[in-house]
Design an enzyme around this catalytic site. Structure first.
Site, PDB file in Angstrom:
ATOM      1  N   GLU A 266      73.499  90.440 -26.218  1.00 13.11           N
ATOM      2  CA  GLU A 266      74.250  89.188 -26.000  1.00 13.11           C
ATOM      3  C   GLU A 266      75.584  89.394 -26.690  1.00 13.11           C
ATOM      4  O   GLU A 266      75.657  89.365 -27.920  1.00 13.11           O
ATOM      5  CB  GLU A 266      73.526  87.997 -26.657  1.00 13.11           C
ATOM      6  CG  GLU A 266      72.119  87.771 -26.163  1.00 13.11           C
ATOM      7  CD  GLU A 266      72.060  86.982 -24.872  1.00 13.11           C
ATOM      8  OE1 GLU A 266      73.129  86.582 -24.367  1.00 13.11           O
ATOM      9  OE2 GLU A 266      70.949  86.778 -24.362  1.00 13.11           O
ATOM     10  N   CYS A 300      80.640  82.469 -28.904  1.00 16.88           N
ATOM     11  CA  CYS A 300      80.739  83.537 -27.900  1.00 16.88           C
ATOM     12  C   CYS A 300      81.155  82.986 -26.543  1.00 16.88           C
ATOM     13  O   CYS A 300      81.869  83.640 -25.802  1.00 16.88           O
ATOM     14  CB  CYS A 300      79.408  84.261 -27.794  1.00 16.88           C
ATOM     15  SG  CYS A 300      78.036  83.122 -27.590  1.00 16.88           S
ATOM     16  N   GLU A 397      88.994  88.532 -26.752  1.00 19.48           N
ATOM     17  CA  GLU A 397      88.295  87.447 -27.432  1.00 19.48           C
ATOM     18  C   GLU A 397      88.946  87.197 -28.796  1.00 19.48           C
ATOM     19  O   GLU A 397      89.044  88.116 -29.601  1.00 19.48           O
ATOM     20  CB  GLU A 397      86.828  87.854 -27.617  1.00 19.48           C
ATOM     21  CG  GLU A 397      85.985  86.769 -28.202  1.00 19.48           C
ATOM     22  CD  GLU A 397      84.533  87.194 -28.384  1.00 19.48           C
ATOM     23  OE1 GLU A 397      84.286  88.334 -28.812  1.00 19.48           O
ATOM     24  OE2 GLU A 397      83.656  86.367 -28.097  1.00 19.48           O
TER      25      GLU A 397
HETATM   26  P1  NAD Z   1      79.505  92.229 -34.944  1.00 22.02           P
HETATM   27  O1  NAD Z   1      79.115  92.949 -33.719  1.00 22.02           O
HETATM   28  O2  NAD Z   1      80.503  92.849 -35.829  1.00 22.02           O
HETATM   29  O3  NAD Z   1      78.233  91.958 -35.859  1.00 22.02           O
HETATM   30  C1  NAD Z   1      77.055  91.353 -35.372  1.00 22.02           C
HETATM   31  C2  NAD Z   1      75.882  91.840 -36.174  1.00 22.02           C
HETATM   32  O4  NAD Z   1      75.735  93.244 -35.965  1.00 22.02           O
HETATM   33  C3  NAD Z   1      76.003  91.659 -37.675  1.00 22.02           C
HETATM   34  O5  NAD Z   1      74.728  91.346 -38.196  1.00 22.02           O
HETATM   35  C4  NAD Z   1      76.453  93.032 -38.151  1.00 22.02           C
HETATM   36  O6  NAD Z   1      76.078  93.320 -39.483  1.00 22.02           O
HETATM   37  C5  NAD Z   1      75.705  93.930 -37.204  1.00 22.02           C
HETATM   38  N1  NAD Z   1      76.319  95.251 -36.991  1.00 22.02           N
HETATM   39  C6  NAD Z   1      77.617  95.623 -37.196  1.00 22.02           C
HETATM   40  N2  NAD Z   1      77.786  96.920 -36.853  1.00 22.02           N
HETATM   41  C7  NAD Z   1      76.579  97.362 -36.406  1.00 22.02           C
HETATM   42  C8  NAD Z   1      76.108  98.613 -35.882  1.00 22.02           C
HETATM   43  N3  NAD Z   1      76.920  99.659 -35.735  1.00 22.02           N
HETATM   44  N4  NAD Z   1      74.824  98.704 -35.478  1.00 22.02           N
HETATM   45  C9  NAD Z   1      73.995  97.648 -35.586  1.00 22.02           C
HETATM   46  N5  NAD Z   1      74.365  96.443 -36.091  1.00 22.02           N
HETATM   47  C10 NAD Z   1      75.647  96.297 -36.492  1.00 22.02           C
HETATM   48  O7  NAD Z   1      79.930  90.807 -34.442  1.00 22.02           O
HETATM   49  P2  NAD Z   1      80.409  89.587 -35.317  1.00 22.02           P
HETATM   50  O8  NAD Z   1      81.835  89.776 -35.624  1.00 22.02           O
HETATM   51  O9  NAD Z   1      79.452  89.346 -36.431  1.00 22.02           O
HETATM   52  O10 NAD Z   1      80.169  88.395 -34.281  1.00 22.02           O
HETATM   53  C11 NAD Z   1      81.093  88.020 -33.381  1.00 22.02           C
HETATM   54  C12 NAD Z   1      80.755  88.559 -32.012  1.00 22.02           C
HETATM   55  O11 NAD Z   1      79.448  88.134 -31.596  1.00 22.02           O
HETATM   56  C13 NAD Z   1      81.688  88.012 -30.989  1.00 22.02           C
HETATM   57  O12 NAD Z   1      82.137  89.040 -30.155  1.00 22.02           O
HETATM   58  C14 NAD Z   1      80.837  87.012 -30.213  1.00 22.02           C
HETATM   59  O13 NAD Z   1      81.258  86.769 -28.916  1.00 22.02           O
HETATM   60  C15 NAD Z   1      79.502  87.621 -30.281  1.00 22.02           C
HETATM   61  N6  NAD Z   1      78.446  86.619 -30.059  1.00 22.02           N
HETATM   62  C16 NAD Z   1      77.778  86.629 -28.873  1.00 22.02           C
HETATM   63  C17 NAD Z   1      76.797  85.677 -28.610  1.00 22.02           C
HETATM   64  C18 NAD Z   1      76.055  85.679 -27.296  1.00 22.02           C
HETATM   65  O14 NAD Z   1      75.025  85.020 -27.215  1.00 22.02           O
HETATM   66  N7  NAD Z   1      76.523  86.374 -26.291  1.00 22.02           N
HETATM   67  C19 NAD Z   1      76.482  84.727 -29.567  1.00 22.02           C
HETATM   68  C20 NAD Z   1      77.184  84.735 -30.770  1.00 22.02           C
HETATM   69  C21 NAD Z   1      78.170  85.714 -30.998  1.00 22.02           C
END
Ligand code: NAD
Length: 488
Positions: A266, A300, A397
């Site tokens: 997601e 998101c 975004e």
């Molecule tokens: P992010 O991808 O940086 O982090 C999300 C999670 O992944 C965190 O827990 C982080 O610690 C972990 N993470 C970071 N690097 C990783 C790796 N290499 N491998 C595995 N896990 C890792 O995103 P963010 O900045 O925390 O969140 C914002 C993003 O999330 C936005 O792009 C937003 O659109 C998206 N989002 C999507 C939805 C949806 O349902 N589609 C919902 C909420 C947020």
């Protein structure tokens, strides 16, 4: 004699501060990892402070899991899984009901902690995040003994142990979206909360203890991206469910290529909110505000690309700007706050970089005037006009309280512009013509399309994306499928 419209609307309402008390919350100074039904110190991880983004003060110390901790957690979840899957389905449901009820009982405390740790206005954590988190557990409790009906009357079995990684924008709600269906289907789950917002997941661990959930069924491993990457790469995990950015989603997909590990992603979005000239414009303006300023735009599916039909462009922008100037930005714990703190210094910087790009590429920026607190991370609601579809602020975004306005003349042009994105998560349509709404909705390549509303969530409805917004669905019966294997 009644007052003229001008006199009535010119009254200025001054709000007195209405802070929610934090006296009732029960936070510890330090939280360990939640493994095997108990909190334990990290064996090869470390403790890190979690910060309140509204004042930059540390709230508590939280353990971050290292590779050894992850291996031990996977072992505990593996051991617990056959027994959990072997319980009578109604027994499993009973635990989910208990968790839902305990979330309701501790709702006030969870809402305050969510706002302190993440920066979102209390009004939202209290009225949206926490009630919806409970609703997800209730919903999937109801499915636990009906899995077979949820998957076209096929015979199904759980996948085993699932790893779940969530972002910081809806910390408890995303945990509920992930855990509730996984558990209902008979899997055990290892959840990694985001580094900036681990606290409500840790309170949920306490709730699992209170609910007497068997040890190992839910594991909570806070940590950063390294922890998430190590969890993805650990052996003996049957499925990864990830919510977060598209860049990390790509990395995870590459890491799992060629392996028999199921995956759902997601990811991000750049959703179009489309206003037709026949819409109820005042209602649409409320929907635009909710679509982009809810949760500081850290959503998101935020309606960050506002598409307005040219004939009503000036009117909509004038009404929107007038409404935006009334938004109250400040203390997340104040019950009158509309827009709280930006979640972290890093996120604030990302927003500032993109807003600067908008200005340098030639769009016109308007930011509301308001007093921002001296400490903490803040960004005032911002509107960009004169935006071209090629501008970065129309393509990337921003994940902040910034809306970019584009215009269109015809329905066909609206559809074309809305679909002109590498993302496909959500969209909004504002019109008073039902047939037009259906026609446009079916032409949009977006997982969720709202009509005359925006950011409306319900545990019975599926949510998920197309294109670079990911794949897989969460919510409703569709949300069961990614946690089950079909036997026959
Ligand atoms: P992010 O991808 O940086 O982090 C999300 C999670 O992944 C965190 O827990 C982080 O610690 C972990 N993470 C970071 N690097 C990783 C790796 N290499 N491998 C595995 N896990 C890792 O995103 P963010 O900045 O925390 O969140 C914002 C993003 O999330 C936005 O792009 C937003 O659109 C998206 N989002 C999507 C939805 C949806 O349902 N589609 C919902 C909420 C947020």
């Amino acid at each position: 004699m009644t007052a003229s419209a001008e006199t009535r609307t010119s009254i200025v309402w001054d709000y007195a501060p209405a802070p929610e008390s934090a006296d009732h919350i029960r936070l510890k100074d330090r939280y360990g990892l939640f493994v095997g039904g108990e909190f334990r110190d990290p064996a090869d991880g470390r403790y890190e402070p979690t910060i309140n983004p509204a004042n930059e003060e540390p709230i508590a110390e939280v353990a971050w899991a290292g590779p050894g901790d992850i291996a031990a957690a996977v072992e505990s979840a593996r051991e617990a899984q056959p027994k959990w899957a072997g319980l009578r389905e109604l027994e499993r449901a009973k635990y989910l009901f208990r968790i839902a009820r305990l979330i309701q009982e501790r709702a006030r405390e969870l809402a305050v902690v969510e706002s302190m740790d993440g920066g979102k206005p209390l009004r939202e954590s209290r009225d949206v995040d926490i009630p919806l988190a409970a609703a997800h557990f209730f919903h999937y409790a109801g499915w636990a003994d009906k899995l077979h009906y949820g998957v076209n009357a096929r015979e199904v079995a759980p996948l085993g142990v699932v790893g779940q990684i969530v972002p910081w924008n809806f910390p408890l709600l995303m945990a509920a979206w992930k855990l509730a269906p996984a558990l209902a289907c008979g899997n055990t789950a290892i959840l990694k909360p985001a580094e900036t917002t681990p606290l409500t997941a840790l309170l949920l661990a306490e709730i699992c203890q209170e609910a007497e959930l068997p040890p190992g069924v839910v594991t909570i491993l806070p940590g950063n991206g390294e922890t998430g990457a190590a969890l993805v790469r650990s052996k003996q995990i049957n499925k990864i469910a990830f919510t977060g950015s598209t860049a990390v989603g790509r990395d995870i997909q590459a890491a799992l290529a060629g392996q028999d590990t199921k995956l759902t992603l997601e990811l991000g979005g750049k959703s179009a909110n489309i206003v037709f000239e026949d819409a109820a414009l005042d209602q649409a303006v409320e929907g635009i505000v909710n679509g982009i300023f809810f949760n500081q735009g850290h959503v998101c599916c935020a309606g960050s690309r506002l598409l307005i039909q040219e004939s009503v462009r000036d009117e909509v922008i004038a009404k929107l700007w007038q409404r935006m100037r009334r938004l109250r930005v400040g203390d997340p714990l104040d019950k009158n706050t509309d827009v709280g703190a930006i979640n972290s210094a890093e996120q604030l910087e990302r927003i500032e970089v993109l807003v600067a790009a908008g200005e340098s590429e030639g769009a016109t920026r308007r930011t509301i005037e308001c007093e921002l607190p001296d400490r903490g991370y803040w960004f005032a609601p911002t509107l960009f006009t004169d935006v071209s579809p090629a501008h970065r602020i129309a393509v990337e975004e921003i994940f902040g309280p910034v809306v970019s306005v584009l215009t269109f003349r015809t329905q066909a042009e609206a559809i074309e512009k809305a679909n002109n994105s590498r993302y496909g998560l959500a969209a909004g349509i504002w019109t008073d013509k039902g047939a037009k709404a259906f026609e446009v909705a079916s032409a949009l390549k977006a997982g969720v399309v709202w009509q005359n509303t925006y950011n409306h969530f319900d545990p019975t409805a599926a949510f998920g994306g197309y294109k670079e917004s990911g794949f897989g669905r969460e919510g409703g019966p569709a949300g069961l499928r990614p946690y089950l294997q079909v036997i026959r």
